[in-house]
Scaffold this active site. Structure first.
Site, PDB file in Angstrom:
ATOM      1  N   GLY A  46       0.825  -1.196   0.000  1.00  0.00           N
ATOM      2  CA  GLY A  46       0.000   0.000   0.000  1.00  0.00           C
ATOM      3  C   GLY A  46       0.859   1.245   0.000  1.00  0.00           C
ATOM      4  CD  GLN A  51       3.260   5.711   2.686  1.00  0.00           C
ATOM      5  OE1 GLN A  51       2.212   5.236   2.275  1.00  0.00           O
ATOM      6  NE2 GLN A  51       4.274   4.969   3.107  1.00  0.00           N
ATOM      7  CB  CYS A  88       5.328   1.826   7.262  1.00  0.00           C
ATOM      8  SG  CYS A  88       4.798   3.335   6.456  1.00  0.00           S
ATOM      9  CG  LEU A  89       6.557   0.879   1.204  1.00  0.00           C
ATOM     10  CD1 LEU A  89       5.888   1.202  -0.124  1.00  0.00           C
ATOM     11  CD2 LEU A  89       7.683  -0.125   1.015  1.00  0.00           C
ATOM     12  CG  HIS A 130      -0.583   0.970   7.267  1.00  0.00           C
ATOM     13  ND1 HIS A 130       0.332   0.530   8.185  1.00  0.00           N
ATOM     14  CD2 HIS A 130       0.123   1.764   6.398  1.00  0.00           C
ATOM     15  CE1 HIS A 130       1.532   1.039   7.901  1.00  0.00           C
ATOM     16  NE2 HIS A 130       1.417   1.784   6.812  1.00  0.00           N
ATOM     17  CD  GLU A 131      -0.970   2.462   2.805  1.00  0.00           C
ATOM     18  OE1 GLU A 131      -0.567   3.647   2.753  1.00  0.00           O
ATOM     19  OE2 GLU A 131      -0.201   1.508   3.022  1.00  0.00           O
ATOM     20  CG  HIS A 134       0.435   6.574   5.650  1.00  0.00           C
ATOM     21  ND1 HIS A 134       1.578   7.121   6.197  1.00  0.00           N
ATOM     22  CD2 HIS A 134       0.704   5.266   5.468  1.00  0.00           C
ATOM     23  CE1 HIS A 134       2.490   6.185   6.335  1.00  0.00           C
ATOM     24  NE2 HIS A 134       1.988   5.040   5.905  1.00  0.00           N
TER      25      HIS A 134
END
Length: 157
Positions: A46, A51, A88-89, A130-131, A134
């Site tokens: 994701g 991000q 997480c990226l 999660h996204e 963000h």
């Protein structure tokens, strides 16, 4: 399509709330395509627009069932709970256990501006929440119950 730079923990944009998309135009569609390419290149499941430094409510997800693009996603229903590993990226090399809903329903717009709903369970519910976190300026590390060590990270993969 182009690869975008993924912002890392500490970057102020990750802590800001993204603004709704008012108009779906060529620019927004390009961002969605770039986000998908960037997510796949980084081997993530994701990616939220924050991000890559864009404060718009855009998310791409692929938990192994194909690409999902969400514009202005909003959780409208939650059920149950699950605790599981997350990474997480934007927070490289960190994995922690996080409590999330077991099931969610999210309303969103697709790339054609159509109002849609998606039901997510288990990993998809985790990825959606999660996204969307963000987009609200929240990182998973603020919700971690317990960080995993290297051996536990390997087992979780």
């Amino acid at each position: 399509m182009a690869l975008r730079y993924i912002r890392k923990i500490g970057d102020p944009i990750l802590y800001k709330k993204a603004k709704p998309v008012d108009k779906i135009d060529k620019h927004i569609l390009t961002i969605l395509s770039d986000m998908a390419e960037t997510m796949y290149n980084a081997e993530g499941v994701g990616l939220a627009a924050n991000q890559i430094g864009i404060l718009r409510r855009l998310v791409v997800i692929d938990v192994g069932e194909g690409l999902i693009e969400l514009i202005n996603p909003e959780v409208i229903y939650e059920e149950g709970e699950q605790i599981g590993p997350e990474g997480c990226l934007s927070v490289p090399n960190v994995t922690g256990e996080v409590k999330r809903p077991k099931k969610v329903k999210v309303k969103y717009l697709d790339r054609n501006g159509n109002q849609k709903e998606i039901d997510g369970e288990d990993l998809l519910a985790r990825a959606l929440t999660h996204e969307i976190d963000h987009l609200n300026g929240e990182l998973f590390v603020n919700k971690v119950i317990r960080f995993l060590n290297d051996e536990e990270k390997t087992e979780a993969e």
